[in-house]
Design an enzyme around this catalytic site. Structure first.
Site, mmCIF file in Angstrom:
data_model
loop_
_atom_site.group_PDB
_atom_site.id
_atom_site.type_symbol
_atom_site.label_atom_id
_atom_site.label_comp_id
_atom_site.label_asym_id
_atom_site.label_seq_id
_atom_site.Cartn_x
_atom_site.Cartn_y
_atom_site.Cartn_z
ATOM 1 C CG ASN A 172 11.951 -9.940 -8.047
ATOM 2 O OD1 ASN A 172 12.219 -11.066 -8.444
ATOM 3 N ND2 ASN A 172 12.653 -9.336 -7.109
ATOM 4 C CG ASP A 205 7.701 -9.007 -0.241
ATOM 5 O OD1 ASP A 205 7.889 -10.136 -0.713
ATOM 6 O OD2 ASP A 205 7.139 -8.103 -0.862
ATOM 7 C CG ASN A 227 8.504 -3.718 0.557
ATOM 8 O OD1 ASN A 227 7.362 -3.824 0.971
ATOM 9 N ND2 ASN A 227 8.850 -4.046 -0.668
ATOM 10 C CG HIS A 256 5.550 0.449 -9.614
ATOM 11 N ND1 HIS A 256 6.398 0.808 -8.594
ATOM 12 C CD2 HIS A 256 5.642 -0.911 -9.719
ATOM 13 C CE1 HIS A 256 6.981 -0.278 -8.108
ATOM 14 N NE2 HIS A 256 6.537 -1.331 -8.770
ATOM 15 C CG ASP A 262 3.879 -9.269 -5.064
ATOM 16 O OD1 ASP A 262 3.981 -8.302 -4.296
ATOM 17 O OD2 ASP A 262 4.844 -9.720 -5.730
ATOM 18 N N GLY A 317 6.761 -5.169 -10.680
ATOM 19 C CA GLY A 317 5.485 -5.222 -9.982
ATOM 20 C C GLY A 317 4.295 -4.832 -10.822
ATOM 21 C CG PHE A 374 -2.197 -0.871 0.940
ATOM 22 C CD1 PHE A 374 -2.443 -1.446 -0.299
ATOM 23 C CD2 PHE A 374 -3.110 -1.094 1.964
ATOM 24 C CE1 PHE A 374 -3.569 -2.237 -0.516
ATOM 25 C CE2 PHE A 374 -4.250 -1.878 1.746
ATOM 26 C CZ PHE A 374 -4.479 -2.450 0.518
ATOM 27 C CG HIS A 397 6.473 -13.500 -4.578
ATOM 28 N ND1 HIS A 397 7.735 -14.027 -4.369
ATOM 29 C CD2 HIS A 397 6.519 -12.241 -4.083
ATOM 30 C CE1 HIS A 397 8.504 -13.124 -3.798
ATOM 31 N NE2 HIS A 397 7.779 -12.031 -3.613
#
Length: 430
Positions: free
Chosen positions: A278, A152, A94, A309, A305, A324, A63, A232
């Site tokens: 990824n 992650d 992250n 962006h 996942d 992503g 988020f 993942h």
């Protein structure tokens, strides 16, 4: 708290059968289920034969707040989740700052509660900055309510760091969630190493980066007895390693993303960064193995996942664009359309992977696992009768970096309720 009467909903019975029923919701729970209910309610919703399911659970979302609000915020991300039929999500650590200490964890937890319209469980980092080798804060962050621990986005590079992390997580009674990636084996790869990378002239990322670290971790999990969860999964060999580990009673669970189930590197035909993630999309053989692993229970969970962006970032070449894709608004719809409708898997199997197994594995107490009297009214209503084209301008997310734009799907979300309160209705996207 408001009461709601839902009329004429289809409720799942068995693997793929349905019964039309009415539901009455009061005080945040389902209090009655029947045919022709006439309870007085503050709100009456005619489901018109749409499918009513327990709210979906996503154990892997980004988020982006704090740190990257131009990509996503807790408010926009949780709205996107509700639009996808999700009522509970697990947010990754992250961020900027990384959720690796008590002060930041409290800050992010407060933001989740303040701005989220669904239930947001917060991960904490295994180690400082996601990359340090010293394990310091797991006991304190566990006491504050961290749902689990993960670095992650970064693989844990040294075996002893993973060993110490598993010991600490086990002592805290928490699951350790691993992004498996050995940096020394990436070699600058941006898509899967193979025929597509060679044809397009892109550096290839070998599966060995994932599988070698996974093999290491499974042996550490065997030694420590920690609950180790693989994020993942992307490679056929990883599925086989997890299958063997489960046969040997190693305490391992695993997740797969919708994009790894539905896409593979043979579908990358040009420099398209919407196909960059990824781990990368692997070969058709790997994709088939992932599906087989989900069907036979080797892989426990479907997790999106969700990785938003900006348009500017994803407008770059696949060589430089960030990894992503978004997914939380389209995942159930895509998998229902491409796996359930053709009979590849049952709706019950899909629901298990997107609700029951996440709830059971992470010991969630405040979610609905089924539609029955007394259950928490975390619910989602899906239209499985009509085709809908996935369109970027309909997303509630701030981002639209999805490889599935233009695909046509069944199962569009009509409404979502959390604790009996409606948090999404079709048409409320923006």
């Amino acid at each position: 708290m408001n009461s709601t009467l839902i009329k004429n909903a289809q409720i799942l019975v068995g693997e793929n059968s349905f019964l039309k029923r009415d539901l009455f919701i009061e005080k945040g729970k389902i209090s009655a289920i029947g045919d022709g209910l006439s309870n007085k309610a503050d709100f009456i919703v005619d489901a018109k034969g749409a499918l009513l399911l327990p709210g979906l659970i996503d154990v892997h979302v980004h988020f982006r707040e704090p740190g990257f609000p131009e990509k996503e915020t807790i408010a926009s991300g949780s709205k996107a989740a509700a639009r996808g039929g999700f009522t509970t999500v697990f947010a990754m650590p992250n961020l900027n700052p990384v959720v690796d200490n008590v002060e930041v964890f409290k800050q992010v937890q407060a933001l989740n509660q303040q701005d989220g319209i669904i239930k947001i469980k917060q991960y904490a980092a295994i180690s400082t900055g996601l990359t340090a080798n010293k394990i310091d804060n797991i006991p304190a962050l566990s006491a504050l309510g961290a749902i689990a621990f993960t670095n992650d986005g970064k693989g844990v590079q040294t075996a002893d760091t993973m060993y110490q992390a598993m010991l600490a997580a086990k002592a805290a009674g928490k699951i350790l969630v691993a992004h498996v990636e050995d940096n020394s084996l990436i070699h600058g790869g941006v898509i899967n190493a193979g025929l597509t990378a060679e044809a397009l002239g892109f550096p290839g990322a070998t599966k060995l980066s994932e599988t070698s670290q996974l093999a290491r971790d499974l042996m550490i999990a065997k030694t420590t007895g920690a609950h180790y969860h693989v994020a993942h999964v992307s490679a056929a060999e990883s599925v086989e390693l997890i299958r063997i580990a489960k046969e040997h009673q190693i305490n391992v669970t695993a997740e797969v993303s919708p994009h790894h189930l539905l896409l593979d590197d043979s579908m990358i035909t040009n420099d398209n960064s919407l196909m960059k993630m990824n781990p990368p999309l692997r070969s058709p053989r790997d994709r088939a193995a992932l599906l087989a692993g989900l069907l036979d229970g080797t892989i426990d969970i479907v997790a999106t996942d969700h990785a938003p962006h900006t348009k500017e970032e994803k407008a770059q070449s696949i060589l430089t664009a960030p990894n992503g894709v978004t997914g939380i608004e389209t995942s159930f719809q895509l998998l229902y359309t491409h796996l359930v409708k053709p009979g590849i898997m049952s709706l019950r199997q899909l629901l298990k992977a997107m609700n029951r197994r996440p709830a059971d594995i992470f010991s969630l107490k405040d979610v609905a696992r089924e539609i029955s009297v007394g259950e928490v009214a975390d619910l989602a209503l899906f239209d499985i009768q009509h085709l809908h084209e996935i369109k970027a301008n309909e997303f509630a997310s701030k981002a639209s970096n999805s490889p599935f734009i233009g695909w046509k799907v069944y199962g569009q979300t009509e409404r979502t309720w959390v604790n009996g309160q409606q948090v999404y209705a079709k048409g409320d996207e923006k």
